[in-house]
Enzyme design. Structure first.
Site, short mmCIF file in Angstrom:
data_model
loop_
_atom_site.label_atom_id
_atom_site.label_comp_id
_atom_site.label_asym_id
_atom_site.label_seq_id
_atom_site.Cartn_x
_atom_site.Cartn_y
_atom_site.Cartn_z
N ALA A 79 2.43 0.65 -1.97
CA ALA A 79 3.29 0.48 -0.80
C ALA A 79 4.74 0.78 -1.18
CB ALA A 79 3.17 -0.94 -0.27
N LYS A 80 5.59 0.89 -0.21
CA LYS A 80 7.03 1.06 -0.45
C LYS A 80 7.77 0.72 0.82
CE LYS A 80 9.66 2.52 -3.87
NZ LYS A 80 9.38 2.33 -5.31
N GLY A 81 9.00 0.26 0.66
CA GLY A 81 9.82 -0.05 1.83
C GLY A 81 11.22 0.49 1.64
N VAL B 85 5.68 1.20 4.22
CA VAL B 85 4.48 2.05 4.22
C VAL B 85 3.48 1.47 3.24
CG1 VAL B 85 3.53 4.34 3.73
CG2 VAL B 85 5.79 4.14 4.79
#
Ligand code: NAD
Length: 424
Positions: free
Chosen positions: A113-115, A68
């Site tokens: 962001a992040k995953g 994201v």
């Protein structure tokens, strides 16, 4: 194994609802334009990918992965990659949003962001983990990269996984691209100081907040969660006679000593492979009870939600410095603030890691290697300025440090949006 429904739904995710509520609160304080608030409430991009892998047994299984990018307004996305059975799209969106405010707060040129991959990494062999990491990296390759979105370690991922991501990305690009990830091994362009940066930053926030609260010396500190972050906090504060580490915990248990524990002896004990709970110093206590033992500063540095409605009233610390992300539930945070406990929020307290990551990225882009001291000095300088700004905003706006930090972050992103204008 079939893909579960919870993996692909985020509408009712509590973490995402809480993140939206926080944004709404900051927007109200800032009297932010409603259109802008709406824009900030939707991630710029949320990618959900299938991660099919061949298991060692020869069978195949498919995990669900996410990346994201909440905001790309102030720079490329920046955020960790976590492997966890509870990972969800909503949680990943919430963490990406938090990264946006954190990067803006400490003035580094990144969005948020992040995953995540929804999996239990403990059940996978190293070979399976590598295949999963590489397949995930290849699925998100079109949206990541040094100028688009830079990955970093998070829960259950570390230097090893970052090296795999960087290698997969570089193989597709046809040349080494170190700046595609941070927190990678030093031998592939990582930064030695990145490993300690979060803990060093948390320790600095302990010093700054103890001074701000006028705590008498020696200041007694409990570190709940003796991992990468917690251990660095304990060791960094031990260099200073003004602080005393009176309690530590990890999953094995906790030790408490009003006269102080020796972080050096503790490190030798743990490095020798012994359990922290068996440390021959202080008295053994339950790790839940450690959170409510007498101390001046509590540093929760393990997992989220450890201080909650059930124990907040018993917390005796005068200051809490959030080493972990979201260690206080919203209710506990409100209750402690109402009681006058100073809470230094995660978005500020653990930002040392992302600041050092920014320096790692900048070094990779320039093919330069900075001295370790330069990275530490730069990290502490940025963190110190952000701390002062948050303290100032808290007084100016008449809100707690958490709301002040979020207001500063949100305001900076909003200003950048307005300066750039709306396409088309
Ligand atoms: P880590 O895995 O190295 O350490 C976590 C420690 O907490 C372990 O020692 C574990 O035994 C202990 N622990 C787990 N549950 C516990 C509990 N209920 N009570 C007491 N101890 C418990 O992780 P880390 O890298 O030190 O990260 C800690 C926290 O800081 C996480 O919330 C992470 O998201 C946050 N954080 C880390 C970084 C970083 O650079 N490492 C950056 C920002 C935020």
């Amino acid at each position: 194994m079939s893909v579960d429904a919870a993996a692909t739904s985020d509408a009712t995710d509590p973490a995402w609802s809480a993140a939206l509520l926080q944004l709404e609160r900051a927007a109200t304080t800032l009297k932010l334009d409603r259109g802008l608030l709406e824009m900030l409430s939707v991630p710029r991009r949320a990618v959900e990918v299938a991660v099919p892998i061949r298991l060692d047994s020869g069978a195949t299984t498919t995990f669900v992965g996410y990346r994201v990018q909440h905001s790309l307004t102030r720079g490329p996305g920046k955020g960790g990659l976590r492997y966890h059975p509870d990972a969800s799209l909503g949680q990943t969106k919430a963490l990406a949003m938090l990264m946006t405010w954190k990067c803006a707060l400490v003035e580094i040129p990144f969005g948020g962001a992040k995953g995540a991959v929804r999996c239990d990494p403990g059940k996978l062999s190293i070979g399976e983990l590598e295949r999963m990491t590489r397949r995930y990296a290849s699925e998100i390759t079109p949206v990541i990269g040094p100028g688009r979105d830079i990955l970093a370690p998070d829960i259950n991922t570390g230097e090893r996984e970052m090296a795999w991501v960087m290698d997969t990305y570089s193989t597709v690009a046809g040349h080494p691209v170190g700046a595609s990830v941070t927190g990678k091994p030093v031998v592939v362009g990582g930064s030695r100081e990145r490993r300690r940066a979060t803990g060093i930053g948390v320790a600095e926030c302990v010093r700054l907040s103890a001074r701000r609260a006028g705590l008498a010396e020696p200041v007694d500190v409990v570190v709940a969660g003796y991992g990468n972050v917690g251990r660095t906090v304990a060791e960094s504060l031990a260099e200073d006679d003004s602080f005393r580490i009176v309690g530590v915990s990890d999953l094995s248990g906790a030790r408490y000593a009003p006269e102080g524990l020796s972080p050096r002896a503790l490190a030798s004990h743990v490095d020798a492979g012994a359990e922290l709970a068996e440390f021959p110093g202080g008295e053994p206590v339950d790790r839940e009870d450690l959170l409510t033992m007498a101390c001046d500063v509590l540093v929760p540095a393990a997992v989220g939600g450890v201080v909650h409605a059930g124990n907040a009233a018993r917390v005796r610390a005068k200051v809490i410095v959030e080493g972990a992300n979201a260690p206080l539930t919203t209710g506990a945070d409100d209750e402690l603030c109402a009681r006058g406990v100073e809470v230094v929020p995660d978005v500020l307290a653990n930002a040392g890691g992302v600041i050092a990551s920014y320096f790692e990225w900048a070094q990779d882009l320039q093919a330069m290697v900075w001295a370790d001291e330069e990275v530490t000095r730069g990290t502490l300088a940025k963190l110190g300025s952000a701390f002062d700004e948050v303290a100032g905003a808290s007084e100016r706006l008449g809100v707690g440090l958490r709301d002040a930090a979020l207001c500063l972050g949100v305001q900076r992103v909003a200003e950048t949006h307005l300066a750039r204008g709306l396409y088309p």
